[in-house]
Design a protein around this motif. Structure first.
Motif, short mmCIF file in Angstrom:
data_model
loop_
_atom_site.label_atom_id
_atom_site.label_comp_id
_atom_site.label_asym_id
_atom_site.label_seq_id
_atom_site.Cartn_x
_atom_site.Cartn_y
_atom_site.Cartn_z
N LEU A 40 51.59 44.92 41.67
CA LEU A 40 51.06 45.47 40.42
C LEU A 40 50.57 44.35 39.51
N SER A 41 51.32 43.28 39.45
CA SER A 41 50.92 42.15 38.61
C SER A 41 49.58 41.58 39.08
N CYS A 42 49.42 41.41 40.37
CA CYS A 42 48.17 40.88 40.91
C CYS A 42 47.02 41.87 40.72
N ILE A 43 47.30 43.14 40.93
CA ILE A 43 46.28 44.18 40.74
C ILE A 43 45.80 44.17 39.29
N GLY A 44 46.72 43.90 38.37
CA GLY A 44 46.39 43.87 36.95
C GLY A 44 45.36 42.83 36.56
N HIS A 45 45.11 41.86 37.43
CA HIS A 45 44.07 40.87 37.17
C HIS A 45 42.67 41.43 37.47
N HIS A 46 42.63 42.55 38.17
CA HIS A 46 41.35 43.10 38.63
C HIS A 46 41.16 44.56 38.23
N PHE A 47 42.13 45.12 37.53
CA PHE A 47 42.12 46.53 37.21
C PHE A 47 42.93 46.75 35.94
N ASP A 48 42.47 47.64 35.06
CA ASP A 48 43.16 47.90 33.80
C ASP A 48 44.36 48.82 34.05
N ILE A 49 45.54 48.23 34.21
CA ILE A 49 46.74 49.01 34.51
C ILE A 49 47.26 49.77 33.28
N PHE A 50 46.64 49.53 32.12
CA PHE A 50 47.05 50.24 30.91
C PHE A 50 46.14 51.42 30.60
N LYS A 51 45.22 51.69 31.50
CA LYS A 51 44.34 52.85 31.40
C LYS A 51 45.16 54.11 31.68
N GLN A 52 44.84 55.19 30.99
CA GLN A 52 45.51 56.46 31.26
C GLN A 52 45.29 56.85 32.72
N LEU A 53 46.35 57.18 33.42
CA LEU A 53 46.23 57.52 34.84
C LEU A 53 45.27 58.67 35.05
N SER A 54 45.26 59.62 34.14
CA SER A 54 44.37 60.77 34.28
C SER A 54 42.89 60.38 34.18
N ASN A 55 42.60 59.19 33.65
CA ASN A 55 41.22 58.73 33.51
C ASN A 55 40.80 57.77 34.62
#
Length: 105
Positions: A40-55
């Protein structure tokens, strides 16, 4: 019994924490849970992990994979991260939190 829908919108990161709790309760090893957290930490460098999941949509994951490739991550690393995401998204679909799926890369 019908699933209870969350009334509060959750971020990708919050849902991922619930996923980890669920996996821990299923008996996954501490090492696997730690690996998932690292992913998850690594993914967070390439993807907004704070985006609403429904979006979150398929295009977000396509952009994430493109960003990973542009950063010259190894194919094995990308495959590992996408496997974790597939597992998470399968869980999230079962929980009624999303219907998005990972694209093939």
């Amino acid at each position: 019994m019908p699933k209870i829908k969350l009334e509060k919108a959750v971020t990708f990161s919050e849902a991922f924490e619930s996923f980890l709790l669920s996996k821990r309760s299923e008996g996954l090893s501490d090492k696997t849970i730690t690996t998932y957290k690292g992913h998850l930490s690594c993914i967070g460098h390439h993807f907004d992990i704070f985006k609403q999941l429904s979006n979150v949509n398929r295009s977000d994951f396509e952009q994430m994979i493109s960003s990973m490739r542009e950063s010259e991550l190894s194919s094995n690393s990308i495959a590992s991260y996408t496997r974790t995401l597939k597992s998470f998204l399968s869980w999230a679909r079962r929980e009624g939190l999303t219907d998005v799926r990972m694209p093939r890369y």
